[in-house]
Design an enzyme around this catalytic site. Sequence first.
Site, PDB file in Angstrom:
ATOM      1  N   ARG A  75      36.917  28.929  36.227  1.00 24.86           N
ATOM      2  CA  ARG A  75      35.785  29.848  36.018  1.00 24.86           C
ATOM      3  C   ARG A  75      36.329  31.258  35.848  1.00 24.86           C
ATOM      4  O   ARG A  75      37.105  31.738  36.679  1.00 24.86           O
ATOM      5  CB  ARG A  75      34.814  29.824  37.195  1.00 24.86           C
ATOM      6  CG  ARG A  75      33.474  30.524  36.873  1.00 24.86           C
ATOM      7  CD  ARG A  75      32.562  30.642  38.069  1.00 24.86           C
ATOM      8  NE  ARG A  75      33.030  31.650  39.007  1.00 24.86           N
ATOM      9  CZ  ARG A  75      33.184  31.430  40.319  1.00 24.86           C
ATOM     10  NH1 ARG A  75      32.924  30.241  40.839  1.00 24.86           N
ATOM     11  NH2 ARG A  75      33.609  32.397  41.103  1.00 24.86           N
TER      12      ARG A  75
ATOM     13  N   GLU B 217      38.230  38.305  37.362  1.00 27.20           N
ATOM     14  CA  GLU B 217      39.285  37.378  37.769  1.00 27.20           C
ATOM     15  C   GLU B 217      39.079  36.036  37.085  1.00 27.20           C
ATOM     16  O   GLU B 217      38.018  35.766  36.514  1.00 27.20           O
ATOM     17  CB  GLU B 217      39.304  37.185  39.286  1.00 27.20           C
ATOM     18  CG  GLU B 217      38.043  36.546  39.843  1.00 27.20           C
ATOM     19  CD  GLU B 217      38.099  36.338  41.346  1.00 27.20           C
ATOM     20  OE1 GLU B 217      39.175  36.573  41.939  1.00 27.20           O
ATOM     21  OE2 GLU B 217      37.073  35.958  41.932  1.00 27.20           O
TER      22      GLU B 217
ATOM     23  N   ASN C  18      39.380  31.962  38.185  1.00 26.61           N
ATOM     24  CA  ASN C  18      39.480  31.042  39.324  1.00 26.61           C
ATOM     25  C   ASN C  18      40.013  29.695  38.849  1.00 26.61           C
ATOM     26  O   ASN C  18      39.455  29.099  37.923  1.00 26.61           O
ATOM     27  CB  ASN C  18      38.103  30.840  39.957  1.00 26.61           C
ATOM     28  CG  ASN C  18      37.473  32.153  40.397  1.00 26.61           C
ATOM     29  OD1 ASN C  18      37.728  32.638  41.479  1.00 26.61           O
ATOM     30  ND2 ASN C  18      36.658  32.735  39.528  1.00 26.61           N
TER      31      ASN C  18
ATOM     32  N   SER D 220      33.246  26.941  42.108  1.00 27.16           N
ATOM     33  CA  SER D 220      32.056  26.260  42.615  1.00 27.16           C
ATOM     34  C   SER D 220      30.747  26.945  42.222  1.00 27.16           C
ATOM     35  O   SER D 220      30.732  27.935  41.490  1.00 27.16           O
ATOM     36  CB  SER D 220      32.144  26.174  44.138  1.00 27.16           C
ATOM     37  OG  SER D 220      32.171  27.471  44.708  1.00 27.16           O
TER      38      SER D 220
ATOM     39  N   LYS E 219      46.397  36.494  41.785  1.00 27.89           N
ATOM     40  CA  LYS E 219      46.182  37.837  41.231  1.00 27.89           C
ATOM     41  C   LYS E 219      47.455  38.396  40.602  1.00 27.89           C
ATOM     42  O   LYS E 219      47.408  39.129  39.610  1.00 27.89           O
ATOM     43  CB  LYS E 219      45.667  38.782  42.318  1.00 27.89           C
ATOM     44  CG  LYS E 219      44.392  38.305  43.008  1.00 27.89           C
ATOM     45  CD  LYS E 219      43.254  38.109  42.039  1.00 27.89           C
ATOM     46  CE  LYS E 219      41.973  37.721  42.748  1.00 27.89           C
ATOM     47  NZ  LYS E 219      41.994  36.373  43.331  1.00 27.89           N
TER      48      LYS E 219
ATOM     49  N   LYS F 259      43.761  44.375  45.254  1.00 31.96           N
ATOM     50  CA  LYS F 259      43.493  42.956  45.477  1.00 31.96           C
ATOM     51  C   LYS F 259      44.712  42.260  46.059  1.00 31.96           C
ATOM     52  O   LYS F 259      45.816  42.382  45.525  1.00 31.96           O
ATOM     53  CB  LYS F 259      43.112  42.270  44.151  1.00 31.96           C
ATOM     54  CG  LYS F 259      41.815  42.746  43.538  1.00 31.96           C
ATOM     55  CD  LYS F 259      41.488  41.922  42.305  1.00 31.96           C
ATOM     56  CE  LYS F 259      40.109  42.257  41.760  1.00 31.96           C
ATOM     57  NZ  LYS F 259      39.741  41.380  40.622  1.00 31.96           N
TER      58      LYS F 259
ATOM     59  N   GLU G 138      42.746  33.723  47.182  1.00 29.08           N
ATOM     60  CA  GLU G 138      41.428  33.308  46.739  1.00 29.08           C
ATOM     61  C   GLU G 138      40.413  33.639  47.832  1.00 29.08           C
ATOM     62  O   GLU G 138      40.766  33.957  48.968  1.00 29.08           O
ATOM     63  CB  GLU G 138      41.406  31.805  46.457  1.00 29.08           C
ATOM     64  CG  GLU G 138      42.205  31.392  45.233  1.00 29.08           C
ATOM     65  CD  GLU G 138      41.552  31.804  43.939  1.00 29.08           C
ATOM     66  OE1 GLU G 138      40.336  32.055  43.929  1.00 29.08           O
ATOM     67  OE2 GLU G 138      42.264  31.892  42.929  1.00 29.08           O
ATOM     68  N   GLY G 139      39.133  33.500  47.498  1.00 23.97           N
ATOM     69  CA  GLY G 139      38.082  33.705  48.491  1.00 23.97           C
ATOM     70  C   GLY G 139      37.624  35.146  48.558  1.00 23.97           C
ATOM     71  O   GLY G 139      38.367  36.070  48.227  1.00 23.97           O
TER      72      GLY G 139
ATOM     73  N   ARG H 181      26.141  35.744  39.641  1.00 20.49           N
ATOM     74  CA  ARG H 181      25.952  36.191  41.029  1.00 20.49           C
ATOM     75  C   ARG H 181      25.526  37.655  40.995  1.00 20.49           C
ATOM     76  O   ARG H 181      26.192  38.479  40.370  1.00 20.49           O
ATOM     77  CB  ARG H 181      27.240  36.021  41.830  1.00 20.49           C
ATOM     78  CG  ARG H 181      27.590  34.564  42.100  1.00 20.49           C
ATOM     79  CD  ARG H 181      28.972  34.409  42.679  1.00 20.49           C
ATOM     80  NE  ARG H 181      29.970  34.863  41.732  1.00 20.49           N
ATOM     81  CZ  ARG H 181      31.266  34.958  42.009  1.00 20.49           C
ATOM     82  NH1 ARG H 181      31.707  34.663  43.211  1.00 20.49           N
ATOM     83  NH2 ARG H 181      32.114  35.365  41.091  1.00 20.49           N
TER      84      ARG H 181
END
Length: 478
Positions: free
Chosen positions: A126, A144, A146, A151, A309, A367, A371-372, A454
């Site tokens: 994604r 970014e 993913n 998800s 990253k 950054k 992840e997360g 989002r």
Amino acid sequence: MELDPPVKLPVSDCLLSDAINQSKDCAVSHGFVFRTFENPTSSDTVMCGPHALLPAPIPRKYFHQLADVQIYINELLYLISKDYDFIRETLKSAAVSDDFTGRLLKILETILEEGIADAGVLALLRSDYLLDGSTDEMLPKMVEINTIASSLGAVTTNLTLVHRYTTQLLGGRCDVEKSLPTNNHIEKYSKAFVKAWEVYNTPKAAIVFVVSTTERNVFDQRLLEFEVKKINWDIPVKRITLLDIGSKGKLSGDRRLIVDGTEVAIVYYRDGYVPSHFKSETEWNAVLLAARSRAICCPNVSLHLAGTKKVQQAIAKPGMVERFISNPDKVKAIRATFTGQYSLDIGAEGDKAIAMAIASPEKFVMKPNKEGGGNNIYGVDIRTKLLEIQNTSERNAYILMDRIFPVTVPGYKVVSSTELPKLQNMVSEFGMFGALVSDKNDVVLNEYSGHLVRTKVNGVDEGGVAAGASALDTPFLI
């Protein structure tokens, strides 16, 4: 810069209250639900997912541009994952101070020494974008990419139906059917699972979802599982944990992964992407065991590392996309989405970036190589952090990116509350899913695979839905 919402706002409290209630009912009726915070292991009680009352506007040409370029990004990440020397060189400095990256690199070294056994590649990706409000063009710029546990696409698919309903309910200003694109994420991702299972070519081998024991977002996963069974009822689909693989898994003589008596064709990670998921060496042994096996891991360890990253910062440098893709039109389309990214590694280049960020921290995002959500550093906190670590190797575990100042749209956020939401300026992050499958030799599937939005209140730095910062949303093409 601000865009107009699809409905004239504000609306009266009476109309808003009715719209909120109907939106929740419509969302729950269409399966847009999560397990509750109080009972994250049970489906006996569920809650409506947090969502924007109205869809997020985006210029139609940019939406289609991002959908088209996702196929090229799938190809780029696939080719990066095959360039082991590039991954090693790019991440060697980060591995010194970031144990998580270091452990993944050690796993990569192990499988390269043994010889890669997996039957192929399954990449479910994604790419996330913000509309840059600093220019009149509102160009989409990449936040970014993913490469693991990409998800929320499945559970959000039916939010399109909710937004068709609420937009019309509130007197939408244009043709809702044409403005709200159909989201085919469930169908496309499930198709990729089945294609990868066919590449593995063992009828009784299972597709395994590696999941947490406390998973509020379970329905996002299960919608994909059920669609796989709908396509081919004979495909075994199981849910297991990293602990299950680490404690019950073994390799056969020809390096097939066997877990509790079941041969595994696909290892799909929805867990294991942040350090907190690894409570013991058993979880790390699980990842190593799967990586050494013939099973197709999604992602495999090199694709997982390709999504860090540091790698994304490296490919943003002039000429680096061209290392992997020769077609100039593809390169141009990919590079058009990039914003400035800078290494903070020890050395002259990193020193220059640090000085730049300390002088004007409001212009950047710092950054970590993780992840997360919840990990990024903003504003004056960048200056504080850099002054703290500039003379240590810890700086190698971060990158610096030009901050995107996104377009805002007034809107309402629907959450589990009896209070009416306030009309607030919102910003939206547009996610484009992609799926790629290859066998040992060739790519056999490469597609754009649906979308996700989002939306959060303007000024809120982090954007995670699980953390409560964002509401899920859909695109409204203008």
